[in-house]
Design an enzyme around this catalytic site. Structure first.
Site: not given
Length: 302
Positions: A13-14, A205, A207, A238, A247
């Site tokens: 997803r992300d 979470h 990055h 990003c 990520n």
């Protein structure tokens, strides 16, 4: 603190929603299946959002309808509103996620409303999900900086996390959206949030825009966090830093955790193979350092 750490895989997803190439439902299902086979038990499979805005997540309803129901894997989906929740329920989702920002500027620029207004929007979503017996996870974005307004106070993050938890989110994922946070800031952030809700309810979470993601994972570990979101092969850019990485890679997180003696139940080598495969499917370079190192080592022994 326990030596068990839970990995929440967000690549399907992300990760994919920020990649320029759009994959078919069949390929996305293959990715999820391969990830599940590595031992991952928490996978974010998609998002019930408008395909006009996020075409990479098109046909998520069809995708979730085809996922296994009894393989021991928790498949979750992001839902921005009641319409998204309705679609998720039709597809048989047993867990959904909602998101809020810790920055007023980001909230207004991203979803065109204030933080308070965003809570007004998704509070009915949480209530409906609870009534349907569906668990809800919460995301907080911009916890270590905002692309529009700069620094974000830890107390502001803690306040949003507390509100999400009070509404019924079983876990709050703290997202360093722009990847600018440092380990000292991460430790301070977790300390503030842990004053407002149990540290067991927090997830990290991170990055990797500035190369600090793994260091931030380590800092969060030192503060007692035991759940981390990550993306196979470091999928996901990003959008606020063109050309920057996104990520933190699942392979890199696993390499760190296993080296420190933590148990995850996940096969690092198997995840690395999935990372090599999906990178080829997307036509991109594998962004995982550990994944590339394992692939090179494997090639040497052929």
């Amino acid at each position: 603190m326990t030596m068990q750490v839970r990995i929440f895989e967000v690549g399907p997803r992300d990760g994919l929603q920020n990649e320029p190439r759009h994959l078919s439902v069949d390929t996305r299902l293959a990715l999820i299946g391969k990830l599940a086979a590595t031992g991952l038990r928490h996978i974010e499979g998609g998002a019930f959002v408008s395909p006009r805005w996020v075409p990479q997540m098109a046909d998520s309803e069809a995708l979730f309808q085809r996922l296994p129901e009894d393989d021991g894997v928790n498949y979750s989906a992001l839902v921005p509103n009641g319409q998204g929740l309705d679609a998720a329920l039709r597809a048989g989702c047993r867990e959904v996620a909602v998101f809020a920002a810790a920055s007023e500027a980001f909230s207004r620029n991203n979803i065109n409303c204030s933080i308070d207004e965003s809570f007004e929007r998704f509070t009915p979503v949480l209530q409906a999900a609870k009534a349907a017996g569906v668990r809800v996870r919460g995301y907080v974005s911009c916890v270590l900086g905002c692309p529009f307004s700069g620094a974000v106070a830890p107390d502001a993050v803690a306040a949003v996390a507390r509100r999400l938890h009070a509404l019924g989110c079983y876990e709050i994922s703290l997202g360093d959206t722009i990847g600018a946070g440092r380990p000292d800031e991460t430790a301070r952030l977790i300390e503030h949030c842990a004053r407002e809700l149990p540290v067991e309810a927090l997830a990290g979470h991170f990055h990797d825009t500035w190369g600090m993601a793994i260091a931030n994972v380590h800092a969060a570990l030192s503060q007692g966090v035991r759940t981390f979101d990550s993306s196979v092969a470091g999928l996901g850019g990003c959008p606020y830093s063109p050309g920057a990485s996104g990520n933190v890679a699942t392979e890199d997180v696993l390499y760190l955790l296993h080296g420190m003696g933590f148990e995850t139940g996940v096969d690092l080598d198997a995840v690395a193979r999935v990372g090599t495969w999906i990178s080829a499917e997307l036509g991109i370079a594998n962004r995982s350092r550990a994944g590339r190192a394992l692939a090179a080592r494997s090639a040497e022994h052929r």
